[in-house]
Design a protein around this motif. Structure first.
Motif, PDB file in Angstrom:
ATOM      1  N   MET A 266       0.931  -1.072   0.073  1.00 42.02           N
ATOM      2  CA  MET A 266      -0.049  -0.015   0.203  1.00 42.02           C
ATOM      3  C   MET A 266       1.024   1.215  -0.024  1.00 42.02           C
ATOM      4  SD  MET A 266      -2.726   0.572  -0.559  1.00 42.02           S
ATOM      5  CE  MET A 266      -3.286   1.729  -0.503  1.00 42.02           C
ATOM      6  N   LYS A 267       1.634   1.443   0.672  1.00 44.40           N
ATOM      7  CA  LYS A 267       2.973   2.482   0.586  1.00 44.40           C
ATOM      8  C   LYS A 267       3.547   2.778  -0.451  1.00 44.40           C
ATOM      9  CE  LYS A 267       6.784  -0.189   2.547  1.00 44.40           C
ATOM     10  NZ  LYS A 267       7.614  -0.128   3.289  1.00 44.40           N
ATOM     11  N   TYR A 268       3.204   1.541  -1.238  1.00 41.81           N
ATOM     12  CA  TYR A 268       4.078   2.004  -3.336  1.00 41.81           C
ATOM     13  C   TYR A 268       2.643   2.308  -3.762  1.00 41.81           C
ATOM     14  CZ  TYR A 268       7.894   0.160  -0.352  1.00 41.81           C
ATOM     15  OH  TYR A 268       8.705  -0.462  -0.128  1.00 41.81           O
ATOM     16  N   THR A 269       1.353   2.413  -3.051  1.00 45.46           N
ATOM     17  CA  THR A 269       0.695   2.413  -4.376  1.00 45.46           C
ATOM     18  C   THR A 269       0.110   3.819  -5.074  1.00 45.46           C
ATOM     19  OG1 THR A 269      -0.705   0.369  -3.729  1.00 45.46           O
ATOM     20  CG2 THR A 269      -1.786   1.655  -4.903  1.00 45.46           C
ATOM     21  N   HIS A 270       0.870   4.195  -5.404  1.00 44.67           N
ATOM     22  CA  HIS A 270       0.313   5.198  -6.643  1.00 44.67           C
ATOM     23  C   HIS A 270       0.217   5.092  -7.769  1.00 44.67           C
ATOM     24  CE1 HIS A 270       2.257   7.751  -3.069  1.00 44.67           C
ATOM     25  NE2 HIS A 270       3.672   7.023  -3.973  1.00 44.67           N
ATOM     26  N   TYR A 271       0.602   6.241  -8.792  1.00 48.28           N
ATOM     27  CA  TYR A 271      -0.394   6.225 -10.374  1.00 48.28           C
ATOM     28  C   TYR A 271      -1.151   4.871 -10.748  1.00 48.28           C
ATOM     29  CZ  TYR A 271       4.807   7.153  -9.356  1.00 48.28           C
ATOM     30  OH  TYR A 271       6.240   8.101  -9.610  1.00 48.28           O
ATOM     31  N   ALA A 272      -1.829   4.853  -9.587  1.00 48.62           N
ATOM     32  CA  ALA A 272      -2.777   4.009  -9.643  1.00 48.62           C
ATOM     33  C   ALA A 272      -4.341   4.768 -10.463  1.00 48.62           C
ATOM     34  CB  ALA A 272      -3.328   3.679  -7.791  1.00 48.62           C
ATOM     35  N   PRO A 273      -5.209   4.089 -11.129  1.00 48.82           N
ATOM     36  CA  PRO A 273      -6.540   4.668 -11.406  1.00 48.82           C
ATOM     37  C   PRO A 273      -7.167   3.609 -11.116  1.00 48.82           C
ATOM     38  CG  PRO A 273      -4.762   2.122 -12.899  1.00 48.82           C
ATOM     39  CD  PRO A 273      -4.120   2.972 -11.995  1.00 48.82           C
ATOM     40  N   LYS A 274      -8.753   3.745 -11.261  1.00 48.67           N
ATOM     41  CA  LYS A 274      -9.257   3.422 -10.634  1.00 48.67           C
ATOM     42  C   LYS A 274     -10.006   1.673 -10.612  1.00 48.67           C
ATOM     43  CE  LYS A 274     -12.878   7.169 -11.362  1.00 48.67           C
ATOM     44  NZ  LYS A 274     -13.395   7.711 -12.610  1.00 48.67           N
ATOM     45  N   ALA A 275      -8.991   1.377 -11.673  1.00 46.35           N
ATOM     46  CA  ALA A 275      -9.261  -0.099 -11.978  1.00 46.35           C
ATOM     47  C   ALA A 275      -8.517  -0.520 -11.154  1.00 46.35           C
ATOM     48  CB  ALA A 275      -9.520  -0.762 -13.233  1.00 46.35           C
ATOM     49  N   LYS A 276      -8.373  -1.837 -11.137  1.00 49.49           N
ATOM     50  CA  LYS A 276      -6.910  -2.361  -9.955  1.00 49.49           C
ATOM     51  C   LYS A 276      -6.097  -3.271 -11.501  1.00 49.49           C
ATOM     52  CE  LYS A 276      -8.277  -3.477  -6.047  1.00 49.49           C
ATOM     53  NZ  LYS A 276      -7.512  -2.647  -4.241  1.00 49.49           N
ATOM     54  N   VAL A 277      -5.040  -3.452 -10.581  1.00 51.68           N
ATOM     55  CA  VAL A 277      -4.193  -3.132 -11.568  1.00 51.68           C
ATOM     56  C   VAL A 277      -3.263  -4.995 -10.987  1.00 51.68           C
ATOM     57  CG1 VAL A 277      -1.914  -2.945 -13.195  1.00 51.68           C
ATOM     58  CG2 VAL A 277      -3.688  -0.932 -12.838  1.00 51.68           C
ATOM     59  N   LEU A 278      -3.238  -5.621 -12.280  1.00 52.30           N
ATOM     60  CA  LEU A 278      -2.152  -6.976 -12.378  1.00 52.30           C
ATOM     61  C   LEU A 278      -1.293  -7.070 -13.145  1.00 52.30           C
ATOM     62  CD1 LEU A 278      -1.374 -10.035 -10.963  1.00 52.30           C
ATOM     63  CD2 LEU A 278      -2.986 -10.668 -12.136  1.00 52.30           C
ATOM     64  N   ILE A 279       0.349  -7.322 -13.050  1.00 52.49           N
ATOM     65  CA  ILE A 279       1.029  -6.843 -13.854  1.00 52.49           C
ATOM     66  C   ILE A 279       0.864  -8.100 -13.894  1.00 52.49           C
ATOM     67  CG2 ILE A 279       3.131  -7.097 -14.333  1.00 52.49           C
ATOM     68  CD1 ILE A 279       3.499  -4.337 -12.355  1.00 52.49           C
ATOM     69  N   ASN A 384       9.001   0.212 -12.835  1.00 48.04           N
ATOM     70  CA  ASN A 384       8.830   0.718 -11.532  1.00 48.04           C
ATOM     71  C   ASN A 384       7.596   1.621 -11.362  1.00 48.04           C
ATOM     72  OD1 ASN A 384       8.938   3.759  -9.968  1.00 48.04           O
ATOM     73  ND2 ASN A 384      10.343   2.514  -8.945  1.00 48.04           N
ATOM     74  N   ARG A 385       7.183   2.127 -12.333  1.00 47.40           N
ATOM     75  CA  ARG A 385       5.569   2.718 -12.158  1.00 47.40           C
ATOM     76  C   ARG A 385       4.927   1.805 -12.315  1.00 47.40           C
ATOM     77  NH1 ARG A 385       9.680   5.511 -12.015  1.00 47.40           N
ATOM     78  NH2 ARG A 385       9.972   7.885 -12.394  1.00 47.40           N
ATOM     79  N   LEU A 386       4.653   0.997 -13.764  1.00 47.05           N
ATOM     80  CA  LEU A 386       3.084  -0.264 -13.235  1.00 47.05           C
ATOM     81  C   LEU A 386       3.189  -0.564 -12.102  1.00 47.05           C
ATOM     82  CD1 LEU A 386       4.150  -2.321 -16.567  1.00 47.05           C
ATOM     83  CD2 LEU A 386       1.558  -1.058 -15.529  1.00 47.05           C
ATOM     84  N   SER A 387       4.625  -1.058 -11.343  1.00 46.07           N
ATOM     85  CA  SER A 387       4.895  -1.774 -10.330  1.00 46.07           C
ATOM     86  C   SER A 387       3.455  -1.548  -9.412  1.00 46.07           C
ATOM     87  CB  SER A 387       6.184  -2.756  -9.522  1.00 46.07           C
ATOM     88  OG  SER A 387       5.919  -3.361  -8.610  1.00 46.07           O
ATOM     89  N   LYS A 388       4.035  -0.113  -8.872  1.00 43.81           N
ATOM     90  CA  LYS A 388       3.416   0.599  -7.393  1.00 43.81           C
ATOM     91  C   LYS A 388       1.789   0.876  -8.394  1.00 43.81           C
ATOM     92  CE  LYS A 388       7.067   3.954  -6.248  1.00 43.81           C
ATOM     93  NZ  LYS A 388       7.599   4.677  -6.359  1.00 43.81           N
ATOM     94  N   ALA A 389       1.590   1.098  -9.451  1.00 46.35           N
ATOM     95  CA  ALA A 389      -0.117   1.100  -9.567  1.00 46.35           C
ATOM     96  C   ALA A 389      -0.690   0.144  -9.775  1.00 46.35           C
ATOM     97  CB  ALA A 389       0.425   1.689 -11.342  1.00 46.35           C
ATOM     98  N   ALA A 390      -0.075  -0.926 -10.012  1.00 47.70           N
ATOM     99  CA  ALA A 390      -0.047  -2.592  -9.290  1.00 47.70           C
ATOM    100  C   ALA A 390      -0.073  -2.954  -7.920  1.00 47.70           C
ATOM    101  CB  ALA A 390       0.471  -3.581 -10.141  1.00 47.70           C
ATOM    102  N   GLY A 391       0.267  -2.226  -6.712  1.00 48.67           N
ATOM    103  CA  GLY A 391       0.539  -2.453  -5.237  1.00 48.67           C
ATOM    104  C   GLY A 391       1.094  -3.353  -5.302  1.00 48.67           C
ATOM    105  N   GLN A 392       2.571  -3.561  -6.479  1.00 49.54           N
ATOM    106  CA  GLN A 392       3.452  -4.273  -6.643  1.00 49.54           C
ATOM    107  C   GLN A 392       2.881  -5.961  -6.428  1.00 49.54           C
ATOM    108  OE1 GLN A 392       5.992  -2.729  -3.154  1.00 49.54           O
ATOM    109  NE2 GLN A 392       7.031  -4.358  -3.845  1.00 49.54           N
TER     110      GLN A 392
END
Ligand code: TXA
Ligand code: MG
Length: 403
Positions: A266-279, A384-392
């Protein structure tokens, strides 16, 4: 801060927050002559002089500017963005000499990096001079400095006559804005001005390197890669968190979206769109197969999926889903598929990332399945940005890739 003071501050913040600001937006052509730019930007310089905040384009992302020497204006930035006050700001300058007034000293390696990469997407951290207000550095004794490479940013700093602090001009937690429209969507009514100078070419934020450490330490990957830096000053170290973010937290287990997933990052969740992201990471064929399998499951349970892929893989999805409409057509099929671009043009992929994440906010997509990209060149910054958007949340679809 004692309790009474804290209460006072809280009331003050609320008052400022409740005051709806009329946001003035102007379009300028970055290709205009310097004189024309200075004259077009004069009113915005005036806003900054009166402790207002103004969003402006840089080559990386749009920034939200106030005078770096004016705590009153800077406070408004934190309020407009909803940014935690313990997160320090970058000071933007237009002439190299200015750095010497703002910092205690610049080590030799700092001078070499300035010569190689300024103006450009590299932010360097030095020991601060007293002139820098505490609110800029979140009370710390170091300050981040950058010289942007964008005619509009340069002209705004010049006409304002002071260095400008500028965090990315998004609401805190959202993807950084790469167009004036993105800024408007997040901050209309909360800031005084928006200067529309078109899309940002780099599209992700500057590389941040701490020059007070020996060897200097990479804190945020960006347009200037570690390799490019090391070519100039030799080996640097990398904040170990960066590799953790790159690897993500997830195992082979599929997280259950939405709602149930507890995001340990959570502390890394930035760049987050409304939808959940999974890489999804792994061999190309395996990833594509897994994306399609998951998409089917989500669709059957009534949840629309977005897919972030690459040009080279579009044909595989077309086989499964029929013709894919491009962004320009403004059509979002089910699933809604967007390509970052061709693997051969990693810079363009970076430039498209945030706009694509934001585009999904305009759709009814609930889950975004994003293919991992290769870690070379700017790929490391994209991940780095994608992973943050995905909450890792990263799903490894086969063992080989787990490194
Ligand atoms: O490309 C960019 O850098 C954009 C454009 C507008 O210039 N700005 C930007 O600012 O991305 P912001 O505030 O969104 O990100 C600045 C990053 C944050 O992660 C912050 O924690 C870090 O730089 N930072 C700033 N000052 C620091 C300091 N003294 N020590 C360590 N980290 C610092
Ligand atoms: Mg930011």
């Amino acid at each position: 801060m004692d309790e009474k003071k804290a209460k006072q501050q809280e009331n003050k913040n609320r008052l400022i927050e409740e005051e709806k600001i009329l946001t003035v937006m102007t379009t300028v052509n970055p290709g205009s002559s310097k004189e024309a730019l200075l004259s077009a930007l004069y009113p915005f310089g005036q806003m900054i002089e009166k402790s207002g905040v103004v969003a402006f384009p840089t080559e990386t992302v749009y920034g939200l500017g106030a005078s770096a020497l004016d705590p009153k204006g800077i406070e408004k930035i934190f309020i407009a963005k909803g940014r935690p006050s313990d997160n320090p700001l970058i000071v933007h300058i237009t002439k190299t000499e200015e750095v010497f007034d703002l910092v205690e000293s610049v080590p030799e390696k700092g001078i070499q990096l300035m010569k190689a990469f300024w103006p450009g997407p590299l932010t360097m951290i030095f020991k601060k001079e007293k002139i820098i207000p505490d609110i800029v550095t979140a009370g710390g004794d170091t300050v981040a400095i950058r010289m942007p490479d964008h005619p509009v940013a340069k002209a705004l700093i010049e006409i304002s006559g002071v260095p400008l602090v500028a965090p990315s001009a998004n609401a805190s937690g959202k993807p950084s804005p790469t167009t004036a429209r993105h800024v408007w969507d997040d901050l209309d009514g909360k800031i005084h001005g928006i200067i529309d100078g078109g899309s940002c070419l780099v599209g992700i934020e500057s590389t941040v390197i701490d020059m007070t450490l020996k060897p200097p330490m990479l804190l945020r990957p960006g347009g200037i890669t570690q390799k490019m830096i090391e070519k100039v000053i030799g080996p640097i170290q990398r904040d170990e968190q960066l590799d953790e973010i790159y690897r993500g937290n997830s195992s082979k287990k599929e997280p259950h979206f939405p709602g149930k997933v507890r995001s340990p990052g959570m502390k890394y969740t930035h760049y987050a769109p409304k939808a959940k992201v999974l890489i999804l990471r792994g061999r190309r064929e395996k990833v594509i197969e897994k994306v399609q399998e998951m998409e089917k499951n989500y669709r059957e349970s009534g949840q629309k999926v977005g897919i972030i892929t690459l040009d080279e893989n579009l044909k595989d999805y077309e086989k499964a889903y029929g013709k894919i409409h491009g962004e320009a057509e403004d059509i979002c099929n089910n699933p809604c598929i967007r390509s970052l671009g061709s693997v051969k043009e990693v810079e363009k992929m970076a430039a498209n990332l945030f706009a694509i994440l934001r585009d999904f906010d305009q759709t009814d997509v609930k889950i975004i399945l994003a293919e991992a990209v290769e870690d070379r060149e700017m790929g490391y910054a994209i991940m780095n940005r994608l992973s943050k958007a995905a909450g890792q949340n990263i799903l490894y679809v086969d063992e080989e890739d787990r490194s």
